[in-house]
Scaffold this active site. Sequence first.
Site, short mmCIF file in Angstrom:
data_model
loop_
_atom_site.label_atom_id
_atom_site.label_comp_id
_atom_site.label_asym_id
_atom_site.label_seq_id
_atom_site.Cartn_x
_atom_site.Cartn_y
_atom_site.Cartn_z
N HIS A 175 0.81 -1.22 0.00
CA HIS A 175 0.00 0.00 0.00
C HIS A 175 0.84 1.27 0.00
O HIS A 175 0.31 2.36 -0.26
CB HIS A 175 -0.93 0.01 1.21
CG HIS A 175 -2.02 -1.02 1.15
ND1 HIS A 175 -3.31 -0.72 0.78
CD2 HIS A 175 -2.01 -2.35 1.37
CE1 HIS A 175 -4.05 -1.82 0.81
NE2 HIS A 175 -3.28 -2.82 1.16
N ASP A 392 3.80 9.70 -1.10
CA ASP A 392 2.60 8.96 -0.73
C ASP A 392 2.33 7.89 -1.76
O ASP A 392 2.39 8.16 -2.97
CB ASP A 392 1.40 9.91 -0.65
CG ASP A 392 0.51 9.61 0.55
OD1 ASP A 392 0.51 8.47 1.02
OD2 ASP A 392 -0.19 10.54 1.01
#
Length: 507
Positions: A175, A392
Amino acid sequence: MSAEQSLREVNVPRDGYDFVVVSNRLPVDRDVAEDGSSTWRRSPGGLVSALAPVMAQRDGAWVGWSGAPDEDLEPFDHDVFHLVPVALSELEVRRYYEGFSNATLWPLYHDVIASPEFHRTWWYAYRRVNERFARQAAETAAPGATVWVQDYQLQLVPRMLRRLRPDVTIGFFNHIPFPPTEIFSQLPWRRAVLDGLTGADLIGFQRPGDAQNFQRCVRKYLGVQFIKGTAQFSESTADGEETSWTVNAGSYPISIDVESIKELTADPSVRARAKEIREELGNPETVYLGVDRLDYTKGIRHRIKAYGELLHDGELSVEDSVLIQVASPSRERVDSYRQLRELVEGMVGRINGQHDTISHTAIRYLHHGYPFEEMVALYLAADVMLVTALRDGMNLVAKEYVAARQDNSGVLVLSEFTGAAEQLRQAVLVNPHDIDGLKEAMLHARDMPRTEARKRMVAMRRQVLTHDVVDWSQRFLDDLAQHAAAHAPGGDDDATAAGARAGGSHE
């Protein structure tokens, strides 16, 4: 007895589960009442929402930690989930979770924004806990089951599980970003981590660049070449036999639970709350919003610095604009996070002290979590969403804001260092390290003509509404199933279709 020998001893259940998710946390949170009694509730978040229907349809189980140290729970059912808890001691939480996962891997995988720490005791705990998760998954999965392992806390589980249960199909999804070779090479246990990951049949990443970084690291440190997203691996069993398997690695950008946001944006009480928020702020012309975990990767300090300079320069005024910064508490027992909180709160205090008036506040800083209904109300109330992450994997807040703007208004200012920037190209893209450029982007967002803002938002909403979190999970699991079918006895062993898709970008 060696770790490898102990891993080969496992009880294969005859009545196990056909679909098993393995993640650091279970998909439930504990609610404690005033009288001390507790109940479980489903955790918020896209992953849980995406996998709930899959669990219901495929007789699924979820292996994970309850969130409380030194708690040994029996398996139990809640909602559509069969939950299989994995116990962690207080020491293991400090070393495996707060230590190796969040003070070694997290900063290393996020471009060393903070310096990673390398401690052997943390690594030993990480390996030991991964063994426990692998064993629990092996003892939960039915013969021939599909097991989907989630995220960086469990990178050793795929290979451990393959040794325990060579009959199951293994997927892994990362992730967070995967670093380039030059950064990953700092990890003393780099080969062991790559060894663990390549036990999976299909490895998913947020962006094509992350998949490419992983493949380059595998080539350098394991000597195995990926061709169009596919590579062959082998190892000797305890009996001296050679076993081999095919690994696919590619990009599967995650998304959000669009339907829940649609329901909330249509809720009259949520819409009324959005209007009330603006009134409580004094009905300013422009409401800027930042929503983040309080994490050094999110660029919160850069955002606040830019906003403070705009006030100092006279480009913004507290009468006409306000910045709402929601900073949810995060990993507060880790030193770097405690230091970040002090820095951010100090910056906010100085700016408000210089610019506040009796009736107006420059920055509304909120250091606590909110129910999702309140978050959607904030999305509806904000004119400009500021997502200024320094690094991110995706950033789902950006997608949530876009999904909430059902009237196609609003402007998204988005860091080019997020995975979302590759999909939401109509956002105002920024380099958050460039404070002057960030200031210009914030003013450009404020002054953008409505027709241009609407055109940008329409395009971004089309992307988000089409590619939601259910679409993400289905695409990954479909490719994993095709991989399993191709490599079953009598199957098409080259898996060309699944391998070609895994090697590309799924947008």
